[in-house]
Each structure stands twice: as C-alpha cells, then as structure tokens.
Design an enzyme around this catalytic site. Structure first.
Site, PDB file in Angstrom:
ATOM      1  N   ILE A 109       0.836  -1.208   0.000  1.00 24.89           N
ATOM      2  CA  ILE A 109       0.000   0.000   0.000  1.00 24.89           C
ATOM      3  C   ILE A 109       0.866   1.251   0.000  1.00 24.89           C
ATOM      4  CG2 ILE A 109      -0.248  -0.102   2.544  1.00 24.89           C
ATOM      5  CD1 ILE A 109      -3.140   0.992   2.137  1.00 24.89           C
ATOM      6  N   ASP A 111       0.918   4.856   1.211  1.00 22.37           N
ATOM      7  CA  ASP A 111       0.231   5.736   2.154  1.00 22.37           C
ATOM      8  C   ASP A 111       0.862   7.125   2.038  1.00 22.37           C
ATOM      9  OD1 ASP A 111      -1.180   6.807   4.257  1.00 22.37           O
ATOM     10  OD2 ASP A 111      -0.356   5.505   5.794  1.00 22.37           O
ATOM     11  N   ASP A 167      -1.090  -5.824   7.656  1.00 22.63           N
ATOM     12  CA  ASP A 167      -1.233  -6.211   9.059  1.00 22.63           C
ATOM     13  C   ASP A 167      -1.615  -5.055   9.959  1.00 22.63           C
ATOM     14  OD1 ASP A 167       1.401  -4.905   8.866  1.00 22.63           O
ATOM     15  OD2 ASP A 167       1.615  -5.546  10.950  1.00 22.63           O
TER      16      ASP A 167
HETATM   17  P1  IMP Z   1       4.185   4.971   3.622  1.00 25.47           P
HETATM   18  O1  IMP Z   1       5.682   4.975   3.710  1.00 25.47           O
HETATM   19  O2  IMP Z   1       3.541   5.989   4.533  1.00 25.47           O
HETATM   20  O3  IMP Z   1       3.655   5.047   2.213  1.00 25.47           O
HETATM   21  O4  IMP Z   1       3.694   3.634   4.287  1.00 25.47           O
HETATM   22  C1  IMP Z   1       3.678   2.441   3.612  1.00 25.47           C
HETATM   23  C2  IMP Z   1       3.650   1.290   4.602  1.00 25.47           C
HETATM   24  O5  IMP Z   1       2.874   1.579   5.760  1.00 25.47           O
HETATM   25  C3  IMP Z   1       2.979   0.114   3.935  1.00 25.47           C
HETATM   26  O6  IMP Z   1       3.939  -0.698   3.297  1.00 25.47           O
HETATM   27  C4  IMP Z   1       2.330  -0.586   5.106  1.00 25.47           C
HETATM   28  O7  IMP Z   1       3.234  -1.471   5.705  1.00 25.47           O
HETATM   29  C5  IMP Z   1       2.016   0.515   6.085  1.00 25.47           C
HETATM   30  N1  IMP Z   1       0.616   0.952   5.938  1.00 25.47           N
HETATM   31  C6  IMP Z   1       0.168   2.123   5.467  1.00 25.47           C
HETATM   32  N2  IMP Z   1      -1.180   2.186   5.489  1.00 25.47           N
HETATM   33  C7  IMP Z   1      -1.599   0.993   5.986  1.00 25.47           C
HETATM   34  C8  IMP Z   1      -2.917   0.424   6.238  1.00 25.47           C
HETATM   35  O8  IMP Z   1      -3.992   1.012   6.006  1.00 25.47           O
HETATM   36  N3  IMP Z   1      -2.917  -0.836   6.762  1.00 25.47           N
HETATM   37  C9  IMP Z   1      -1.791  -1.536   7.021  1.00 25.47           C
HETATM   38  N4  IMP Z   1      -0.557  -1.051   6.779  1.00 25.47           N
HETATM   39  C10 IMP Z   1      -0.460   0.209   6.276  1.00 25.47           C
END
Ligand code: IMP
Ligand code: MG
Length: 184
Positions: A109, A111, A167
């Site tokens: 995902i 985020d 998770d």
């Molecule tokens: P980013 O670096 O903020 O894009 O975060 C990405 C990582 O955060 C993903 O690979 C997930 O491991 C975790 N993550 C972000 N959103 C979610 C969610 O809604 N459920 C579970 N894990 C999430």
C-alpha cells in the site's frame, strides 16, 4: 465462502470487508496481463517489499505470462518509533544483480509514500534498465512521490486496512480479503 472461513472467529476488530477475495483475484489477473504487456523484452526482476507484499506478490507473479525473476527487499527505517525522518536501510538486499534489468518494485500500500521514495532513490543507484512500482493499494494522499506507481490494484479509502498481506501489529495478514479495522 473462502472469506467466511478465514474470518477470525469472534474478532470484533475486523469491521467491514472493503475488497472481497473474488474482486482481488480478478484484479490481480488483469494486473499480471498488463505488466506482461508492458515489458515486451528484457530481463524482469519482480522485487517484493516484505512483509506486506508477500501474498500479493505470490498471486501476481503467477499471473504474469513472461519470463521473470523474483526477489525480496526488507527495509527498516533508521531511528525509533513512528519518526518518519530517518533514512532507509536494507535488512535484506536482493542477492541478484539489478543492473540492466527491468525492476518492478511490489508494495502492499502507498500511504505517505515515504517508504517508496527512499527505496526508489536507493534502487536507482543500482542502474536498473527501468524501475517501476506496482502497488496493490494506493491511498492517493502521498505528496511529492519520487516515482508514481505505474501499476495500481485499487485506490484505497482513507481507512486503516488489513488482510491480503496487510497487518495490524502483525495480525490479519492471512485474510484473503481486505477489511477495515475498528478503532480501539
Ligand atoms: P508509507 O511509507 O507511509 O507510504 O507507508 C507504507 C507502509 O505503511 C505500507 O507498506 C504498510 O506497511 C504501512 N501501511 C500504510 N497504510 C496501511 C494500512 O492502512 N494498513 C496496514 N498497513 C499500512
Ligand atoms: Mg509494508
């Protein structure tokens, strides 16, 4: 049917099924075809970012009808806790050469996009022939992405999601569907 079987019995925290198992299966099949068509030649290395991508990656590669290789990345942030300012460190680095290959980085995902931004910077230094991202889910809130995901399974609602690899405190990764989690 499958979803019912895997639903944690008596678990009050898994709220609604957001994307059911059949919808995921159909979309992953489409993505696989799309990916195969996007790489008419050259060596393709599908790099799964662990742990979140493990189920998606397993299903995805079985739906990519072309020669490819599979490896994994395990990333950890420097610094403690929820701080997002640290650099990324690879705790497991692909054993195989990346230079000259098409690299498809597979993530569960997107985020904030911070994880991907750091990995993209790091992987570009390995001189791949190309570098693209395939994300199962995309929250579409990331600002200033180094590289936008070329292949996306689904746009995700602004909820905390679990299942199909995702998770919460290491739970729920095994669910064959994607569900939202109730607060508290
Ligand atoms: P980013 O670096 O903020 O894009 O975060 C990405 C990582 O955060 C993903 O690979 C997930 O491991 C975790 N993550 C972000 N959103 C979610 C969610 O809604 N459920 C579970 N894990 C999430
Ligand atoms: Mg992850």
């Amino acid at each position: 049917m499958r979803a019912e079987l895997a639903r944690p019995v008596g678990d009050q925290r898994v709220a609604d099924v957001v994307i059911d198992a059949d919808t995921i299966v159909a979309r992953v099949r489409e993505l696989g075809r799309e990916i195969a068509e996007s790489y008419p030649d050259g060596e393709l290395m599908v790099l799964g970012l662990l742990k979140g991508s493990f189920i998606f990656l397993g299903d995805l590669v079985r739906n990519i009808p072309r020669a490819l290789q599979v490896d994994f990345l395990v990333a950890a942030s420097y610094g403690a806790g929820t701080s997002s300012s640290g650099d990324v460190r690879l705790v497991y680095d692909p054993e195989t050469r990346l230079e000259g290959k098409h690299i498809l980085l597979v993530e569960d995902i997107v985020d904030s996009g911070r994880t991907l931004n750091r990995l993209v910077t790091l992987l570009r230094r390995r001189n791949p022939r190309s570098l693209e991202i395939c994300a199962l889910l995309h929250k579409r809130i990331a600002q200033g992405l180094e590289l936008e995901a070329r292949f996306v399974g689904f746009d995700a609602p602004p909820l905390f999601l679990v299942g199909y690899g995702l998770d919460h405190a290491e739970n729920y990764r095994h669910l064959p569907y994607i569900a939202s989690l109730r607060e508290s």
